[in-house]
Each structure stands twice: as C-alpha cells, then as structure tokens.
Scaffold this motif. Structure first.
Motif, mmCIF file in Angstrom:
data_model
loop_
_atom_site.group_PDB
_atom_site.id
_atom_site.type_symbol
_atom_site.label_atom_id
_atom_site.label_comp_id
_atom_site.label_asym_id
_atom_site.label_seq_id
_atom_site.Cartn_x
_atom_site.Cartn_y
_atom_site.Cartn_z
ATOM 1 N N ARG A 1 14.459 -14.623 4.881
ATOM 2 C CA ARG A 1 15.187 -15.482 5.820
ATOM 3 C C ARG A 1 14.331 -16.648 6.301
ATOM 4 N N HIS A 2 13.007 -16.465 6.268
ATOM 5 C CA HIS A 2 12.092 -17.548 6.670
ATOM 6 C C HIS A 2 11.501 -18.271 5.456
ATOM 7 N N GLN A 3 12.074 -17.989 4.290
ATOM 8 C CA GLN A 3 11.707 -18.636 3.032
ATOM 9 C C GLN A 3 10.223 -18.490 2.681
ATOM 10 N N HIS A 4 9.722 -17.261 2.844
ATOM 11 C CA HIS A 4 8.347 -16.943 2.445
ATOM 12 C C HIS A 4 8.384 -15.884 1.352
ATOM 13 N N PRO A 5 7.470 -15.962 0.389
ATOM 14 C CA PRO A 5 7.459 -14.994 -0.715
ATOM 15 C C PRO A 5 6.679 -13.709 -0.413
ATOM 16 N N LEU A 6 6.465 -13.405 0.848
ATOM 17 C CA LEU A 6 5.695 -12.217 1.238
ATOM 18 C C LEU A 6 6.288 -10.967 0.588
ATOM 19 N N GLN A 7 5.422 -10.134 0.017
ATOM 20 C CA GLN A 7 5.845 -8.893 -0.626
ATOM 21 C C GLN A 7 5.362 -7.697 0.177
ATOM 22 N N CYS A 8 6.244 -6.729 0.313
ATOM 23 C CA CYS A 8 5.927 -5.485 1.023
ATOM 24 C C CYS A 8 6.432 -4.353 0.134
ATOM 25 N N THR A 9 5.607 -3.352 -0.090
ATOM 26 C CA THR A 9 5.989 -2.228 -0.944
ATOM 27 C C THR A 9 5.604 -0.925 -0.270
ATOM 28 N N MET A 10 6.006 0.171 -0.909
ATOM 29 C CA MET A 10 5.620 1.492 -0.417
ATOM 30 C C MET A 10 5.216 2.355 -1.607
ATOM 31 N N GLU A 11 4.323 3.289 -1.322
ATOM 32 C CA GLU A 11 3.932 4.255 -2.372
ATOM 33 C C GLU A 11 3.607 5.570 -1.708
ATOM 34 N N LYS A 12 3.796 6.637 -2.460
ATOM 35 C CA LYS A 12 3.542 7.985 -1.949
ATOM 36 C C LYS A 12 2.064 8.136 -1.639
ATOM 37 N N GLU A 13 1.788 8.768 -0.511
ATOM 38 C CA GLU A 13 0.388 8.929 -0.092
ATOM 39 C C GLU A 13 -0.292 10.000 -0.919
#
Length: 112
Positions: free
Chosen positions: A100-112
């Motif tokens: 929505r703020h037009q940034h390519p920031l990536q956020c992911t998740m992975e099993k600990e």
C-alpha cells in the motif's frame, strides 16, 4: 411399618480387580513455532522498516532501529517467533502495508 435407613453406595471397588483400567491422558505437544523474517532490499527506506517493526511487532524505536540495521547489514533478521496463525497474519499485514506504501519490502516465515 419398619423403616430401613436409605444408603446410597456405588459399585464396590476392589483393588485386586484386574478389570480396572487406569485412564492415562495423552501428552499434548506444544504447537510448532515460526520465525518471521524481514528481508533487505535496495529500495525500501530504513525509516519505513523501523515504522513497520514498531507498528506490527510492538518494538520500541531503539529496538526497531537495531533490527533494521541487522536487516540492512546481514540481508535479513528474525523479527519475532510466533504460532503458525500469528506468524502468517504478521507476514500478511507487513506485506499488505508495504504494498500500500509502494515499497518492495519482503517478509517471510519459516518453521523454527
């Protein structure tokens, strides 16, 4: 008329009865945890990353700034560890906010 006292008794318990079954409760395992990671890119402003960390992960400005520097220097950083549902929600919130703020920031998740 003769009245007899009324007594209520349950089934007789016999300690030597081999038919007595002791119910054991199955051990419940804790649900697996998931790390939420922020990934570095060359376009998202550092101030925006700090704002995301404060807003969605409840960090103080100082904590958010330190994590942002880690993301910047190392390429990624763990920003929290949560149950699957919460981690999934956090990732979706961050990704939606970034888009929505037009940034390519990536956020992911992975099993600990």
């Amino acid at each position: 008329m003769i009245q007899h006292p009324i007594t209520m008794t349950g089934p007789k318990e016999d300690a030597g009865d081999p038919a007595v079954v002791v119910a054991t409760r199955p051990k419940t395992k804790r649900p697996p945890l998931y790390k939420v990671l922020l990934l570095n890119d060359d376009y998202t402003p550092m101030e925006f990353v700090v704002a995301v960390l404060e807003r969605f992960f409840g960090m103080s400005h100082a904590q958010a700034f330190e994590i942002m520097l880690t993301v910047h220097k190392k390429g990624l950083a763990v920003v929290g560890v949560f149950s699957h549902e919460i981690a999934e929600t956090k990732v979706a919130q961050v990704m939606d906010f970034a888009r929505r703020h037009q940034h390519p920031l990536q956020c992911t998740m992975e099993k600990e």
